[in-house]
Design a protein around this motif. Sequence first.
Motif, PDB file in Angstrom:
ATOM      1  N   ARG A  75     -11.311  25.471  15.134  1.00 26.38           N
ATOM      2  CA  ARG A  75     -12.340  24.527  14.582  1.00 26.38           C
ATOM      3  C   ARG A  75     -13.710  24.568  15.605  1.00 26.38           C
ATOM      4  NH1 ARG A  75     -11.162  18.654  13.088  1.00 26.38           N
ATOM      5  NH2 ARG A  75     -11.450  18.563  15.517  1.00 26.38           N
ATOM      6  N   GLY A  76     -13.591  25.208  16.808  1.00 32.45           N
ATOM      7  CA  GLY A  76     -14.631  25.495  17.573  1.00 32.45           C
ATOM      8  C   GLY A  76     -15.503  26.485  17.067  1.00 32.45           C
ATOM      9  N   ILE A  77     -15.196  27.258  15.924  1.00 29.87           N
ATOM     10  CA  ILE A  77     -16.002  28.234  15.504  1.00 29.87           C
ATOM     11  C   ILE A  77     -17.197  27.611  15.005  1.00 29.87           C
ATOM     12  CG2 ILE A  77     -16.310  29.849  13.358  1.00 29.87           C
ATOM     13  CD1 ILE A  77     -13.222  30.498  13.542  1.00 29.87           C
ATOM     14  N   ARG A  78     -18.291  28.419  15.206  1.00 30.80           N
ATOM     15  CA  ARG A  78     -19.711  27.810  14.900  1.00 30.80           C
ATOM     16  C   ARG A  78     -20.382  28.817  14.037  1.00 30.80           C
ATOM     17  NH1 ARG A  78     -22.610  27.814  20.689  1.00 30.80           N
ATOM     18  NH2 ARG A  78     -21.736  29.538  21.035  1.00 30.80           N
ATOM     19  N   ARG A  79     -21.437  28.549  13.555  1.00 30.57           N
ATOM     20  CA  ARG A  79     -22.048  29.135  12.284  1.00 30.57           C
ATOM     21  C   ARG A  79     -23.522  29.290  12.637  1.00 30.57           C
ATOM     22  NH1 ARG A  79     -17.660  27.524   9.354  1.00 30.57           N
ATOM     23  NH2 ARG A  79     -16.472  29.104   8.407  1.00 30.57           N
ATOM     24  N   ILE A  80     -24.022  30.664  12.247  1.00 24.15           N
ATOM     25  CA  ILE A  80     -25.529  30.802  12.392  1.00 24.15           C
ATOM     26  C   ILE A  80     -25.942  30.943  11.099  1.00 24.15           C
ATOM     27  CG2 ILE A  80     -27.393  32.253  13.402  1.00 24.15           C
ATOM     28  CD1 ILE A  80     -25.153  33.215  15.358  1.00 24.15           C
ATOM     29  N   SER A  81     -26.932  30.149  10.698  1.00 29.85           N
ATOM     30  CA  SER A  81     -27.383  30.375   9.060  1.00 29.85           C
ATOM     31  C   SER A  81     -28.219  31.644   9.118  1.00 29.85           C
ATOM     32  CB  SER A  81     -28.221  29.032   8.864  1.00 29.85           C
ATOM     33  OG  SER A  81     -29.188  29.356   7.797  1.00 29.85           O
ATOM     34  N   THR A  82     -28.344  32.442   8.202  1.00 29.23           N
ATOM     35  CA  THR A  82     -29.239  33.603   7.837  1.00 29.23           C
ATOM     36  C   THR A  82     -30.482  33.104   7.568  1.00 29.23           C
ATOM     37  OG1 THR A  82     -28.638  33.705   5.439  1.00 29.23           O
ATOM     38  CG2 THR A  82     -27.051  34.784   6.994  1.00 29.23           C
ATOM     39  N   GLY A  83     -30.661  32.062   7.108  1.00 31.89           N
ATOM     40  CA  GLY A  83     -31.922  31.756   6.727  1.00 31.89           C
ATOM     41  C   GLY A  83     -32.364  31.769   5.204  1.00 31.89           C
ATOM     42  N   VAL A  84     -31.349  32.348   4.790  1.00 31.61           N
ATOM     43  CA  VAL A  84     -31.054  32.582   3.203  1.00 31.61           C
ATOM     44  C   VAL A  84     -29.894  31.674   2.689  1.00 31.61           C
ATOM     45  CG1 VAL A  84     -31.055  34.271   1.495  1.00 31.61           C
ATOM     46  CG2 VAL A  84     -31.925  34.980   3.516  1.00 31.61           C
ATOM     47  N   ARG A  85     -30.329  30.892   1.809  1.00 34.16           N
ATOM     48  CA  ARG A  85     -29.417  29.801   1.325  1.00 34.16           C
ATOM     49  C   ARG A  85     -28.444  30.526   0.375  1.00 34.16           C
ATOM     50  NH1 ARG A  85     -32.073  26.374  -2.250  1.00 34.16           N
ATOM     51  NH2 ARG A  85     -33.708  26.277  -0.153  1.00 34.16           N
TER      52      ARG A  85
END
Length: 311
Positions: A75-85
């Motif tokens: 659950r500690g996994i984090r996400r980086i948005s690509t900036g593209v929905r």
Amino acid sequence: PVIDVEEIEGVGRVTAQKLREAGYNTARDVAFASVKELSDILGSEDRAKQIIASAQKLIGLTPFITAYELYEKRRGIRRISTGVRALDELLGGGIETKAITELVGEFGSGKTQLCHQLSIMVQLPEDKGGLKAKALYVDTENTFRPERIMQIAKYRGLDPQEALRNILYARAYNSDHQMMIVEESKKIIEKENIGLIVIDSLVAHFRSEYPGRENLAERQQKLNHHIAQLLRIADIYNAAVVVTNQVVAQPDVFFGNPLKPAGGNVIAHGATYRVWLRKGKENVRIAKIFDSPYHPEREVTFRITEEGVVD
Ligand code: ADP
Ligand code: MG
């Protein structure tokens, strides 16, 4: 939290100094060091073993954890948005930490542009899709452009110069150098708060240095080691790793896609997520996740513009 080497039991000022000079800044760096590495620095194998054990205890590292702890850890996994929905949706929320995401595609399909964009997105605060962290960019083809970073950063509301300062850049001149850079990077990831590691391109040096069938085994072995090294770093430091890969023609395919990703099974097994990029009309690009048991085979489109990669 970052724990300084000096807080490790048995490490005094002098030892701490030696460790720092060798690039071991945090208890985590020491906990994952090999006995051999630390023996060379400290001049004693026993002492190296003892300090590694203390560091492991300090950061709470034990060989066994319960499945519940594993669940919590995941659950500690984090996400980086690509900036593209559309692309974020395809990826289930963005690029994951503790994983290798592979961008594969022909020349001009947008791999390098996406790498630039992610190096900026990772810097954004969490409520804007980033990790408020820095990027480490390993460039093997000399295609990184600071000017492009400034352009995209501005559009994303960051100070362009600040955005440049938050990207640590290394040019890799050959495959050995590339592997050495990644090995060395371990020593700065936690201290510098690096959330994203980009390798653009993962395979180019390997392919040009080990051409033909006669070199295949050696090449794949090295590549395998390199990918394992990257995955380990992603896991230990909860960072995202994004690599780019080329496509090669399969001369024996008459039906279906004549192109396939380079790197064979080693990359197919090593990459956690594989994204195939294709050119559409003009600035339109098409992305598809392939080889994933968790993602449906679906395509989305995005565009490459002055502002970067957009819906
Ligand atoms: P790859 O790394 O997959 O070979 P790139 O990421 O370099 O491909 O993508 C190149 C594409 O990005 C080109 O089609 C180019 O037109 C487009 N591109 C690069 N910079 C800009 C920009 N400033 N504005 C618009 N398009 C750009
Ligand atoms: Mg490129």
